[in-house]
Scaffold this active site. Structure first.
Site, PDB file in Angstrom:
ATOM      1  N   CYS A 140      10.931   3.016   2.380  1.00 47.44           N
ATOM      2  CA  CYS A 140       9.835   3.512   3.212  1.00 47.44           C
ATOM      3  C   CYS A 140       8.968   4.548   2.500  1.00 47.44           C
ATOM      4  O   CYS A 140       7.740   4.429   2.462  1.00 47.44           O
ATOM      5  CB  CYS A 140      10.384   4.062   4.525  1.00 47.44           C
ATOM      6  SG  CYS A 140      11.444   5.522   4.355  1.00 47.44           S
ATOM      7  N   HIS A 191      12.622   8.296   8.031  1.00 57.65           N
ATOM      8  CA  HIS A 191      11.779   7.101   7.890  1.00 57.65           C
ATOM      9  C   HIS A 191      10.313   7.495   8.026  1.00 57.65           C
ATOM     10  O   HIS A 191       9.976   8.476   8.693  1.00 57.65           O
ATOM     11  CB  HIS A 191      12.138   6.058   8.950  1.00 57.65           C
ATOM     12  CG  HIS A 191      11.525   4.714   8.680  1.00 57.65           C
ATOM     13  ND1 HIS A 191      11.945   3.906   7.657  1.00 57.65           N
ATOM     14  CD2 HIS A 191      10.493   4.053   9.283  1.00 57.65           C
ATOM     15  CE1 HIS A 191      11.222   2.792   7.645  1.00 57.65           C
ATOM     16  NE2 HIS A 191      10.319   2.869   8.618  1.00 57.65           N
ATOM     17  N   HIS A 232       5.008  -0.495   7.301  1.00 56.72           N
ATOM     18  CA  HIS A 232       6.146   0.241   6.747  1.00 56.72           C
ATOM     19  C   HIS A 232       7.160  -0.724   6.152  1.00 56.72           C
ATOM     20  O   HIS A 232       7.115  -1.933   6.385  1.00 56.72           O
ATOM     21  CB  HIS A 232       6.808   1.109   7.831  1.00 56.72           C
ATOM     22  CG  HIS A 232       7.529   0.327   8.888  1.00 56.72           C
ATOM     23  ND1 HIS A 232       8.732   0.730   9.435  1.00 56.72           N
ATOM     24  CD2 HIS A 232       7.227  -0.841   9.516  1.00 56.72           C
ATOM     25  CE1 HIS A 232       9.127  -0.140  10.347  1.00 56.72           C
ATOM     26  NE2 HIS A 232       8.240  -1.095  10.417  1.00 56.72           N
TER      27      HIS A 232
END
Length: 389
Positions: free
Chosen positions: A304, A352, A364
């Site tokens: 990420c 994240h 993402h």
């Protein structure tokens, strides 16, 4: 006779046991044994429900995300320390070579002026704690020229600097070792979390996997619904902005000048920021479909924070490697004020991150086994957001 009688053995009596009594005793013993075994046997754990598996797997993936950030952090520290150690060792080698040259010059001075003592002058100089001390003890300083004294003083300075540099190199090597150890530990932790998640999923039957997929679809539908609500809010806000902009133009009589305070977009500070965000989104969209790989920063795969770092790099903005550092970069913004290109962070541990593209959605790199994709920002609990530039 009485004496003999006292040595007689008492005759033992034999007690007969009836077959019925013997059978009952054996049966009771068997029952007792079975009861003991049952009590000692560990009760079998009930199989977790699909909902419990889903919650556990999600939690394991989140934990793996946290460990991935630790891995990225340790990897970055390891690379920095390795470069630092290499530089220090190179500098130390050069300084040592220069010291050896200076020592040779000093040895020549000592040999030229040394007159007494059983130890050879060069050897005496080499074994001395300090050339200054050596020349003082041999009373040669008074006979030296200013240039020779300068050489000795310079040597002492270089020697002290070399010792300090060696200590710094040693400390950096120890720090590098610690970073490498942390890197290995983080890697093992990530692999353990992912292995546990795979093991849980592998135990599901076909029917249970179908139910799990249904749960995921329900979760995604709810997140999509919230994204659609945000998209409507953004559309209304943009329509209102355009209406006000049109009113301003009419009030200015159709002039081409720009009134003070006129912006270039909803919440946008200037055209430069908008142009940078456009580059970020173009790059992010081009990565859709590439696999998530923990610890990867492109170009064929990403985690990420690796994706967000690479995307903003195309706009000339250098982001740190981890989510924990990226969240500290730029200006904090509320969810209601998000603009395309902003970074959205998730979970309380900030494990994240995604790139906002508008309409309540982001691009993402989700998790192992998934590819880079568009998804609602409401799929996970939002921690906060930043605008890097």
């Amino acid at each position: 006779m009485s004496a003999l009688a006292s040595h007689r053995k008492t005759r033992s009596r034999t007690v007969k046991t009836s077959p019925a009594v013997g059978f009952t005793t054996a049966a009771l013993a068997s029952v007792t044994l079975l009861s003991t075994q049952s009590a000692n046997a560990a009760p079998s754990d009930p199989k977790p429900s699909v909902e419990e598996v889903q919650k556990k797997v999600d939690d394991l993936y989140r934990q793996a995300g946290t460990e991935t950030q630790k891995y990225n952090q340790a990897k970055e520290a390891t690379e920095e320390k390795r470069q630092q150690v290499g530089k220090l060792l190179d500098e130390n080698a050069q300084r040592t070579e220069k010291l050896n040259e200076s020592r040779q010059v000093l040895g020549n001075y000592a040999a030229a002026q040394y007159r007494t003592g059983a130890v050879a002058p060069t050897a005496a100089l080499l074994f001395a704690d300090s050339p200054q001390q050596y020349f003082d003890q041999t009373q040669l300083m008074d006979r030296m020229t200013d240039r020779q004294r300068d050489v000795i003083a310079d040597y002492e300075t270089q020697r002290a600097a070399a010792a300090k540099q060696r200590a710094a190199a040693t400390e950096s090597l120890e720090s590098l070792t610690r970073s490498q150890r942390a890197l290995r530990t983080s890697k093992q932790d990530v692999q353990a979390k992912l292995a546990e998640a795979r093991e849980l999923l592998s135990r599901l039957t076909a029917e249970e996997k179908a139910r799990l997929a249904a749960i995921e679809r329900k979760k995604a539908d709810e997140a999509r619904r919230k994204a659609e609500q945000k998209a409507e809010q953004e559309a209304k806000a943009e329509a209102e902005r355009q209406r006000r902009e049109k009113e301003r133009e009419q009030n200015q009589g159709g002039g081409t000048g720009t009134a003070p305070g006129t912006g270039t977009g909803s919440g946008s500070s200037d055209g430069t920021s908008t142009a940078k965000a456009a580059k970020v989104l173009d790059f992010a969209r081009a990565q859709i479909g590439k696999p998530y790989v923990w610890g990867a920063a492109g170009p064929s795969s990403y985690d990420c924070s690796g994706l967000t770092q690479a995307a903003w790099k195309t706009a000339g903005v250098s982001l740190p490697r981890t989510t924990w550092d990226q969240v500290k970069t730029g200006k904090r913004v509320e969810t209601k004020d998000l603009l395309p290109g902003d970074l959205v962070f998730f979970y309380d541990d900030i494990s994240h991150v995604g790139i906002y593209i508008g309409d309540g959605k982001m691009i993402h790199a989700p998790k192992p086994g998934a590819n880079v994709r568009e998804e609602s920002i409401f799929y996970m609990p939002i921690y906060g957001s930043v605008r890097p530039a």
